[in-house]
Design a protein around this motif. Structure first.
Motif, PDB file in Angstrom:
ATOM      1  N   ALA A 112       0.761  -1.091  -0.138  1.00 22.17           N
ATOM      2  CA  ALA A 112      -0.140  -0.003   0.063  1.00 22.17           C
ATOM      3  C   ALA A 112       0.911   1.138  -0.032  1.00 22.17           C
ATOM      4  CB  ALA A 112      -0.845  -0.137   1.455  1.00 22.17           C
ATOM      5  N   ARG A 113       0.475   2.263  -0.486  1.00 22.42           N
ATOM      6  CA  ARG A 113       1.097   3.588  -0.651  1.00 22.42           C
ATOM      7  C   ARG A 113       1.575   3.971   0.788  1.00 22.42           C
ATOM      8  NH1 ARG A 113       2.416   6.957  -4.769  1.00 22.42           N
ATOM      9  NH2 ARG A 113       1.114   5.518  -6.254  1.00 22.42           N
ATOM     10  N   LEU A 114       2.530   4.491   1.184  1.00 19.79           N
ATOM     11  CA  LEU A 114       2.940   5.015   2.428  1.00 19.79           C
ATOM     12  C   LEU A 114       2.800   6.582   2.272  1.00 19.79           C
ATOM     13  CD1 LEU A 114       4.525   4.106   5.096  1.00 19.79           C
ATOM     14  CD2 LEU A 114       6.508   4.966   4.031  1.00 19.79           C
ATOM     15  N   PRO A 115       1.942   6.931   3.622  1.00 16.51           N
ATOM     16  CA  PRO A 115       1.612   8.580   3.479  1.00 16.51           C
ATOM     17  C   PRO A 115       3.324   9.105   3.758  1.00 16.51           C
ATOM     18  CG  PRO A 115       0.376   7.275   4.993  1.00 16.51           C
ATOM     19  CD  PRO A 115       1.561   6.161   4.514  1.00 16.51           C
ATOM     20  N   GLU A 116       3.216  10.510   2.901  1.00 18.52           N
ATOM     21  CA  GLU A 116       4.701  11.081   2.917  1.00 18.52           C
ATOM     22  C   GLU A 116       4.844  11.523   4.517  1.00 18.52           C
ATOM     23  OE1 GLU A 116       6.033  14.478   0.493  1.00 18.52           O
ATOM     24  OE2 GLU A 116       4.506  13.534  -0.930  1.00 18.52           O
ATOM     25  N   GLU A 117       3.927  11.624   5.362  1.00 22.29           N
ATOM     26  CA  GLU A 117       4.344  12.123   6.912  1.00 22.29           C
ATOM     27  C   GLU A 117       5.239  10.844   7.393  1.00 22.29           C
ATOM     28  OE1 GLU A 117      -0.069  11.314   6.879  1.00 22.29           O
ATOM     29  OE2 GLU A 117       1.408  12.252   5.427  1.00 22.29           O
ATOM     30  N   GLU A 118       4.797   9.812   6.884  1.00 23.99           N
ATOM     31  CA  GLU A 118       5.729   8.385   7.414  1.00 23.99           C
ATOM     32  C   GLU A 118       6.988   8.236   6.908  1.00 23.99           C
ATOM     33  OE1 GLU A 118       3.367   5.026   8.605  1.00 23.99           O
ATOM     34  OE2 GLU A 118       1.390   6.110   8.422  1.00 23.99           O
ATOM     35  N   PHE A 119       7.348   9.075   5.940  1.00 28.01           N
ATOM     36  CA  PHE A 119       8.453   8.641   5.474  1.00 28.01           C
ATOM     37  C   PHE A 119       9.543   8.910   6.459  1.00 28.01           C
ATOM     38  CE2 PHE A 119       8.021   9.470   0.419  1.00 28.01           C
ATOM     39  CZ  PHE A 119       7.104   8.780   0.575  1.00 28.01           C
ATOM     40  N   GLY A 120      10.556   7.853   6.502  1.00 34.23           N
ATOM     41  CA  GLY A 120      11.708   7.899   7.657  1.00 34.23           C
ATOM     42  C   GLY A 120      11.303   7.218   8.610  1.00 34.23           C
ATOM     43  N   HIS A 121      10.036   6.794   8.942  1.00 34.96           N
ATOM     44  CA  HIS A 121       9.728   5.869   9.972  1.00 34.96           C
ATOM     45  C   HIS A 121       9.568   4.342   9.544  1.00 34.96           C
ATOM     46  CE1 HIS A 121       8.661   9.044  12.928  1.00 34.96           C
ATOM     47  NE2 HIS A 121       8.425   9.732  11.725  1.00 34.96           N
ATOM     48  N   LEU A 220      20.057   6.401   2.643  1.00 36.81           N
ATOM     49  CA  LEU A 220      19.985   6.988   3.836  1.00 36.81           C
ATOM     50  C   LEU A 220      19.777   8.555   3.656  1.00 36.81           C
ATOM     51  CD1 LEU A 220      22.653   4.769   6.044  1.00 36.81           C
ATOM     52  CD2 LEU A 220      20.127   5.183   6.358  1.00 36.81           C
ATOM     53  N   SER A 221      20.622   9.093   2.744  1.00 37.89           N
ATOM     54  CA  SER A 221      21.065  10.602   2.487  1.00 37.89           C
ATOM     55  C   SER A 221      19.401  11.224   2.364  1.00 37.89           C
ATOM     56  CB  SER A 221      21.755  10.727   1.303  1.00 37.89           C
ATOM     57  OG  SER A 221      21.146  10.546   0.137  1.00 37.89           O
ATOM     58  N   HIS A 222      18.465  10.375   1.673  1.00 37.74           N
ATOM     59  CA  HIS A 222      17.228  11.103   1.645  1.00 37.74           C
ATOM     60  C   HIS A 222      16.440  11.238   2.716  1.00 37.74           C
ATOM     61  CE1 HIS A 222      18.272  10.561  -2.590  1.00 37.74           C
ATOM     62  NE2 HIS A 222      17.908   9.157  -2.881  1.00 37.74           N
ATOM     63  N   PHE A 223      16.712  10.893   3.681  1.00 34.87           N
ATOM     64  CA  PHE A 223      15.816  11.161   5.124  1.00 34.87           C
ATOM     65  C   PHE A 223      16.847  12.261   5.874  1.00 34.87           C
ATOM     66  CE2 PHE A 223      15.028   6.931   3.412  1.00 34.87           C
ATOM     67  CZ  PHE A 223      13.766   6.832   3.222  1.00 34.87           C
ATOM     68  N   LYS A 224      18.072  12.937   5.375  1.00 29.05           N
ATOM     69  CA  LYS A 224      18.752  13.684   6.085  1.00 29.05           C
ATOM     70  C   LYS A 224      18.706  13.490   7.576  1.00 29.05           C
ATOM     71  CE  LYS A 224      16.780  16.658   2.755  1.00 29.05           C
ATOM     72  NZ  LYS A 224      16.025  17.743   2.077  1.00 29.05           N
ATOM     73  N   ARG A 225      19.013  12.496   8.014  1.00 28.93           N
ATOM     74  CA  ARG A 225      19.656  12.067   9.273  1.00 28.93           C
ATOM     75  C   ARG A 225      18.523  11.550  10.078  1.00 28.93           C
ATOM     76  NH1 ARG A 225      24.347  15.601  11.954  1.00 28.93           N
ATOM     77  NH2 ARG A 225      24.714  13.658  12.999  1.00 28.93           N
ATOM     78  N   LYS A 226      17.322  11.850   9.495  1.00 28.90           N
ATOM     79  CA  LYS A 226      16.201  11.430  10.386  1.00 28.90           C
ATOM     80  C   LYS A 226      15.611   9.901   9.984  1.00 28.90           C
ATOM     81  CE  LYS A 226      15.022  16.233  11.266  1.00 28.90           C
ATOM     82  NZ  LYS A 226      14.013  17.350  11.003  1.00 28.90           N
ATOM     83  N   PHE A 227      16.484   8.908  10.191  1.00 26.93           N
ATOM     84  CA  PHE A 227      16.146   7.649   9.914  1.00 26.93           C
ATOM     85  C   PHE A 227      15.753   7.052  11.331  1.00 26.93           C
ATOM     86  CE2 PHE A 227      16.697   3.544   8.551  1.00 26.93           C
ATOM     87  CZ  PHE A 227      16.226   3.394   7.236  1.00 26.93           C
ATOM     88  N   ILE A 228      14.354   6.742  11.423  1.00 28.97           N
ATOM     89  CA  ILE A 228      13.948   6.280  12.640  1.00 28.97           C
ATOM     90  C   ILE A 228      13.351   4.665  12.531  1.00 28.97           C
ATOM     91  CG2 ILE A 228      12.353   6.478  14.477  1.00 28.97           C
ATOM     92  CD1 ILE A 228      12.235   9.644  13.227  1.00 28.97           C
ATOM     93  N   ILE A 229      13.684   3.941  13.536  1.00 32.03           N
ATOM     94  CA  ILE A 229      13.458   2.435  13.345  1.00 32.03           C
ATOM     95  C   ILE A 229      12.592   2.094  14.711  1.00 32.03           C
ATOM     96  CG2 ILE A 229      14.188   0.074  13.185  1.00 32.03           C
ATOM     97  CD1 ILE A 229      16.792   1.191  11.498  1.00 32.03           C
TER      98      ILE A 229
END
Length: 458
Positions: A112-121, A220-229
């Protein structure tokens, strides 16, 4: 077997053991390496003049004893950390090339398409797909004669300048798999989304498969250091009432900055890092309080980043607070994290940490170094791993390691310690043996978000 074969009574049966075969036995085989090539045309005098047969035998035995081994990696210097400015420049360049990014997440048996606000999560039990479109500048090389012809045509005919050719593009599909997710996500992707993308972008598609904490730097660079797991599944809210702790850590380069959820325990804190603690409330108007805990020896840039991550992770329904080490309130920080326990006050090991892999998969024994952004899943179960933390060199033994690898790795470990003794006299290393599943704290803390080992797929 011997008695089954019919042979005359005068025949003699000779038994040969492997490795001690006699020359007569060896000579019966066409390509036996150890068989001596004897030139029967030579006389005794010429044999004596040169090294002779004894020299040949000696040389062959020496070559046999010298097993091929590649220990080059042990003598190479440690990879220096990338300066922040260089990492930011690289990040900027890669993001300039990015024309667009679409995200998908596996829900049930479909993406399913991931909402943009969830990018990086990201979640440890989920699989994600990101379709990235990059601009590729096209360089046209023209001969001088052709340029002259074009100029003359332009002058004679008075034509307008030719339009610049459009830039080409390339699509890269990044498939990300959490360390607790099954391989079904990858199979679903290859039989559904991948085929769809290939039909949409024929000849322009590249697929990059990644697992948690082993991500591609460009990705990783596309999330500008906000890579949350986060732990668990994306839409599962079972543990939402429980406090959660996140550890922010950079491995070797600012590009490799991740915020990973770890066990909510104060013993996991460290004075050189920043942590985010969420303490939820059972209330409708106020969902809870979130703390950004800044260690007294933490990097100021990382402290600012931690605050930004906290603000992006949680909306205004949470109370947010930045606290320095030593200023923690009893309510709700220590209550939320469990209780106050002893924790590490330095992370000196980050300056020295190196991970080597000892393997004979190439047909000979070789040692290779993992990059500075190594993780727990880099520990190969069928190999020996060497971990240097600046004080000890741990020889980690997997459950499926061969005895030959253990012996050779022990020698390699001793060679490395001896080498480091001459290179870094202030920090003599001690050798420690570790078996999988019995790792001490000094070993596990070198890995970001150490957890239980992944179970092999059934």
């Amino acid at each position: 077997m011997c008695s089954m074969l019919h042979r005359p009574k005068h025949a003699v049966v000779i038994r040969n053991l492997e490795g001690t075969e006699c020359q007569v036995f060896k000579s019966k085989f066409k390509n036996w390496d150890d068989v001596l090539k004897v030139d029967y045309t030579r006389n005794a005098e010429t044999v004596l003049k040169k090294e002779g047969l004894s020299g040949k035998v000696k040389k062959d035995s020496e070559q046999k004893d010298q097993m091929k081994a590649d220990l080059t990696a042990l003598f190479l210097p440690r990879q220096p950390p990338m300066p922040l400015t260089e990492a930011e420049q690289m990040m900027e360049e890669w993001n300039e090339d990015l024309d667009g990014m679409e995200g998908f997440v596996l829900e049930g048996k479909k993406f399913a398409r991931l909402p943009e606000e969830e990018f990086g999560h990201f979640h440890t039990q989920d699989c994600y797909v990101f379709l990235c479109r990059y601009w590729v500048p096209v360089e046209y090389e023209e001969d001088e004669e052709e340029k002259k012809k074009e100029k003359s045509k332009d002058e004679e005919e008075g034509e307008d300048e030719e339009k610049q050719p459009e830039e080409d593009f390339q699509c890269v599909v990044y498939f990300w798999q959490g360390r607790e997710a099954s391989n079904m996500g990858w199979l679903t992707f290859t039989f559904s989304l991948q085929k769809k993308f290939e039909s949409l972008f024929p000849g322009k598609l590249e697929v990059v498969r990644m697992t948690q904490q082993q991500e591609n730097l460009k990705f990783l660079s596309h999330f500008k250091r906000k890579f949350i797991i986060h732990k668990g599944k994306r839409k599962l809210k079972e543990d939402s009432v429980q406090p959660s702790l996140y550890h922010i850590r950079t491995n070797g380069s600012a590009l490799c900055t991740r915020t990973i959820q770890i066990a909510t325990d104060s013993s996991n804190l460290n004075s050189e890092f920043c942590f985010i603690l969420k303490v939820p409330f059972e209330s409708t108007d106020n969902q809870g309080i979130v703390y950004t805990w800044v260690g007294r020896a933490a990097d100021p840039d990382e402290a600012k980043l931690a605050e930004d991550i906290m603000n992006s992770m949680f909306d205004d329904t949470y109370s947010k607070q930045v606290i320095n080490e030593g200023e923690e309130p009893e309510n709700f920080f220590w209550v939320g994290i469990g209780s106050q326990k002893q924790y590490d006050e330095d992370a000196e090991y980050m300056k020295y940490a190196r991970l080597f892999r000892c393997s004979n998969e190439k047909g000979y024994f070789s040692v290779s170094e993992k990059c500075s952004d190594f993780c727990q899943d880099d520990l190969a179960d069928d190999d020996i791993m060497l971990l240097d933390n600046g004080k000890e060199v741990y020889m980690w033994v997997g459950t499926q390691t061969s005895q030959v690898e253990i012996k050779l790795s022990l020698k390699a470990c001793q060679v490395y310690i001896q080498h480091m003794r001459s290179k870094d006299t202030e920090h003599p290393r001690k050798l420690r043996l570790v078996r999988k599943g019995n790792e001490p704290h000094c070993f596990t803390r070198c890995f970001h978000a150490w957890s239980v080992f992944k179970k092999p797929p059934a």
